[in-house]
Scaffold this motif. Structure first.
Motif: not given
Length: 277
Positions: A45-49, A52-57, A179-180, A222-225
Motif C-alpha cells: 500500500e505504501t508503494l501504491r500511494q 499521490a505523494a508525487l502529485e502533492r509535491a 530513503v526506504r 523518502d520520509d514523505q512517501g
C-alpha cells in the motif's frame, strides 16, 4: 575490437531505428530475487500511494538512464529534465550513446511527455529541424515504457499501483536523502486497471504487448512517501536480430517544487511526413 565496435553500433542503431526503440514483437520482464529480505506489513500500500505523494509535491527535476544489453554489448541512454506530476507533462533532453567509431555524439533529442503522447525534436534523418514527431503512446506495444529511451516518470510511479510480492530491503540514501528501499514486482494488468485516466491506455497497451505482465522493480521512497528513485527491468525480443534485449530503466527525482512548465507543440509544428529509418 572491431567486433565489439560493430556489436555496439548495432545496439545503438536499435535505439535510433524507430523513435529510440520499439518493442516490435512483445516485451517481457525478468525475475527479481528477494531471498533473505523480510517483508513488512503495509509495504504494498505504501508503494501504491507513491503517485499521490508525487502529485502533492507538484513537480520535480528528473534524471533518467536506460541501459540496453544484447549479445554481450551494453549501451546507455541518459536524460535530464523536469516533470509536472499534476498535469502529467514533462520535458527531457535525451542523449544517445557516442558512436563506437569515435565520431561525434548524436544530437540530443528533446522529448515532451504528455498523457497519451510523446513528442520528439531532433528525431533524426528526414525530419526538419524545426518540427516535432508525435507518437501516440497507446499505439506502442510497450506503452512508451521503453520506446522513448526514458520511461515517463509518472508512468513509472503508476506501475507501482500494481506492486505485489514486495519486500522491505532497509534504509539507505539517494543523493544524500534518507530513503526506504523496497523491492518487488509490478503487475501491468493491475497497474493499468488502477492507473489514472491519462496513463491507463498506454499501460493497457504495455500489458497487452509485453510477454509477461510482471515487471521487477527497486523503489526508494523518502520520509514523505515521495518516489526518489525507481529502477524497472524489462526484456524484449529483438525482431531484427532474433535475440533477447535486456533493458533497465532508472529514474531519479529531486528538487521537488522546481518550475516545470511544458508547452506542447501546435499542430502546425508537428511533422506529417515519412520518417527515414
Amino acid at each position: 575490437m572491431v567486433a565489439q565496435q560493430q556489436g555496439r553500433a548495432a545496439v545503438v542503431a536499435a535505439f535510433v531505428a524507430a523513435g529510440l526503440m520499439v518493442c516490435g514483437t512483445g516485451c517481457s520482464g525478468g525475475g527479481a530475487s528477494a531471498a533473505g529480505v523480510r517483508a513488512r506489513p503495509g509495504t504494498v500500500e505504501t508503494l501504491r500511494q507513491a503517485v499521490a505523494a508525487l502529485e502533492r509535491a507538484g513537480s520535480s527535476k528528473a534524471s533518467t538512464s536506460m541501459e540496453m544489453a544484447t549479445g554481450g554489448t551494453r549501451v546507455t541512454i541518459r536524460g535530464q529534465g523536469v516533470y509536472d506530476f499534476r498535469k502529467q507533462t514533462g520535458r527531457l533532453k535525451v542523449v544517445l550513446p557516442q558512436d563506437p567509431a569515435g565520431a561525434a555524439e548524436h544530437r540530443p533529442i528533446t522529448e515532451l511527455l504528455a498523457p497519451g503522447a510523446l513528442f520528439m525534436k531532433n528525431r533524426g534523418a528526414g525530419v526538419p529541424a524545426d518540427k516535432w514527431v508525435r507518437v501516440a503512446t497507446a499505439g506502442l506495444t510497450d506503452g512508451n515504457l521503453v520506446t522513448g529511451g526514458a520511461t515517463d516518470p509518472y508512468a513509472a510511479a503508476e506501475l507501482l499501483r500494481g506492486a505485489r510480492a514486495v519486500t522491505y530491503v532497509g534504509k539507505t540514501e539517494v543523493a544524500g536523502i534518507p530513503v526506504r528501499h523496497y523491492r518487488g514486482t509490478a503487475d501491468l494488468d493491475v497497474a493499468a486497471r488502477d492507473a489514472s485516466e491519462g496513463q491507463r491506455p498506454a499501460l493497457r497497451a504495455a500489458a497487452r504487448g509485453f510477454a509477461t505482465a510482471e515487471v521487477p522493480f527497486d523503489a526508494y521512497l523518502d520520509d514523505q512517501g515521495r518516489l526518489r528513485k525507481v529502477r524497472h527491468r524489462f526484456s524484449f525480443v529483438n525482431g531484427q536480430r532474433k535475440g533477447t534485449v535486456a533493458v533497465a530503466s532508472t529514474i531519479l527525482l529531486y528538487d521537488f517544487g522546481s518550475p516545470a512548465a511544458v508547452r506542447l507543440p501546435d499542430s502546425s509544428d508537428i511533422f506529417a511526413g515519412k520518417i527515414a529509418e
